[in-house]
Design an enzyme around this catalytic site. Structure first.
Site: not given
Ligand SMILES: NC(=O)c1ccc[n+]([C@@H]2O[C@H](COP(=O)([O-])OP(=O)(O)OC[C@H]3O[C@@H](n4cnc5c(N)ncnc54)[C@H](O)[C@@H]3O)[C@@H](O)[C@H]2O)c1
Length: 464
Positions: A296
């Protein structure tokens, strides 16, 4: 429809019973929890969201391209240490949850929530390929009466100008936004590892591409979280999330800059912050550290900076904060070199233990972690590096340094005594700080962790 909310297709709804039915039927299904929800992307954000929707009595389908995660969820085992085993076990035993890699099953879902990655590329430019790929999968399965919500953090305008067009382009059918398909943005504000708040207790912002979509997205989240805040548009919701993260990045950069300055003046930044935080208003403490990590804070501000270039305006706070925070691992390395030098040792040939590989406490997330940057820089100076992290058994395949493969070593008195230097990069609760203070000879502490030790600290401690 609640008073005060007019749909873009207000007259269309009254003209077309069919379309009015899509809205009313979906709202009813969301309110009585008979709607099927699909969560796409089962990572740090998507998995807790599945838990919240499932707890709200929705049937939930979990989609991911990673078969290993689907395998874990089928078996009821965890792949995220801070989430633990209970949620996956609970979901695996439930008839109301199914994990799958079969994206044609998106057609079964009344509401689809998208939590896929939004990284930056090597030029710090937005990489929306995951968002568009998911939009195209949704488009292939699109049917009238679906609500689609993007949760991934991104720049203002993505939902309307990138995500929705990707859905439409692959659907191949005529669909009308706000009439038979509903699209909204609702930012995820999850903070993995934080125990004071969770998916259910963090207020959920919701902004639709039109008012009907806002109403339906509000109905969905109201069933699963304690507070929903509807805003006027998807762009407001997208911008609010970016504002929250720019706010953090800038304030962290400010204390990191002051840390270096105060150190030169012989003043301890940690004591300064503690003193300033006694003011009951107008001050919010931010803590310095070895640099930014995670998906983030180091990433999201650059989504806005990129978009700002499109309208020809600079984002100087974002660039400056990025520059200062980005330099922090190097500062830690410089302090480490100095610390060794004071003990008449060179970095070359020194044994260094990095404590903490995750980018923040009590989680296993190593994305963009400054520990790896510190490790790389010290290694290039000839140090021999080991690390200890109770949450990260090994590091490999990191996006920026795919060649690294190291395993966490046990934290023992012998290991600590054998080290020329211990660098504290992450202050996990599970780490035995007393042991480090007793057995290490030289510590570079980026988290003020040694201040927690009640007993004697025989090591020389240098803050960085
Ligand atoms: N991690 C955090 O603390 C946090 C907090 C707030 C917002 N976010 C936002 O949330 C979003 C996700 O982040 P995250 O940390 O959960 O990421 P992550 O990498 O932990 O999870 C993403 C998941 O999406 C899957 N994926 C990738 N491409 C895909 C597709 N085409 N179809 C289906 N699944 C797919 C991946 O295999 C993975 O399991 C990002 O935009 C991030 O900026 C993250």
């Amino acid at each position: 429809m609640p008073r005060g909310i007019q749909t873009r297709g207000n007259n269309i709804i009254s003209e077309s019973t069919q379309n009015a039915n899509h809205f009313e039927e979906l709202r009813l299904r969301l309110e009585n929890r008979s709607a099927v929800c699909g969560v796409v992307g089962l990572g740090y954000v998507g998995l807790p969201l599945v838990g919240a929707l499932h707890d709200a009595s929705f049937k939930v389908l979990g989609f991911d391209v990673d078969p290993a995660k689907i395998g874990h969820l089928e078996a009821g085992t965890s792949y995220l240490s801070h989430i633990g085993e209970e949620l996956p076990r609970h979901l695996a035993g439930s008839a109301n949850f199914e994990p799958t890699t079969d994206f044609s099953r998106l057609a079964e879902c009344d509401a689809i929530l998208v939590c896929v990655p939004t990284p930056v590329d090597e030029h710090r430019e937005p990489d929306l390929s995951y968002v568009t790929a998911t939009g195209e999968e949704i488009g292939k399965a699109l049917r009238p009466g679906q609500l689609i919500v993007l949760e991934s953090t991104t720049y203002p305008g993505t939902t309307r100008d990138v995500f929705w067009p990707a859905i439409l382009s692959s659907s191949g059918k005529a669909h009308s936004l706000g009439d038979d398909i509903f699209v909204a943005f609702s930012p995820e504000r999850e903070d993995p590892g934080r125990t004071s708040h969770n998916t259910k207790t963090i207020p959920k912002l919701v902004g639709g591409l039109d008012d009907a979509s806002t109403v339906l997205a509000t109905a969905l989240y109201s069933a699963a979280v304690e507070e929903v805040v509807a805003v006027k548009s998807a762009e407001i919701a997208e911008s609010a999330k970016i504002l929250e993260n720019v706010f953090r990045a800038v304030n962290i950069a400010m204390v990191n800059e002051l840390k270096v300055l105060f150190d030169k003046m012989g003043i301890d930044i940690w004591e300064v912050i503690e003193a300033a935080a006694t003011k009951p208003f107008g001050f919010m403490p931010f803590l310095p550290g070895p640099g930014l990590g995670g998906h983030c804070i180091p990433v999201d501000p650059f989504y806005l900076a990129w978009k700002a270039r499109e309208v020809g305006l600079p984002t100087r706070f974002i660039e400056l904060a990025g520059e200062i925070n980005h330099r922090m691992p190097q500062y830690v390395v410089e302090r480490s070199v100095l610390a060794l030098n004071r003990q008449a040792k060179s970095v070359q040939g020194s044994r260094v233990l990095i404590v903490g590989m995750a980018y923040k406490p009590n989680i296993d997330d190593t994305r963009e972690t400054p520990s790896v940057e510190i490790l790389k820089q010290l290694e290039s100076l000839g140090a021999s590096i080991e690390y200890h992290d109770p949450h990260v058994a090994s590091v490999s395949n990191l996006r920026e340094h795919p060649e690294i493969l190291l395993h966490s070593v046990d934290l023992t008195a012998e290991t600590l005594k054998a080290m020329d230097l211990v660098i504290i990069a992450t202050d996990h609760d599970a780490i035995d700080w007393e042991l480090i203070g007793r057995c290490a000879s030289l510590i570079v502490d980026t988290r003020n962790a040694m201040a927690r030790v009640d007993g004697p600290v025989s090591a020389t401690v240098i803050k960085a």
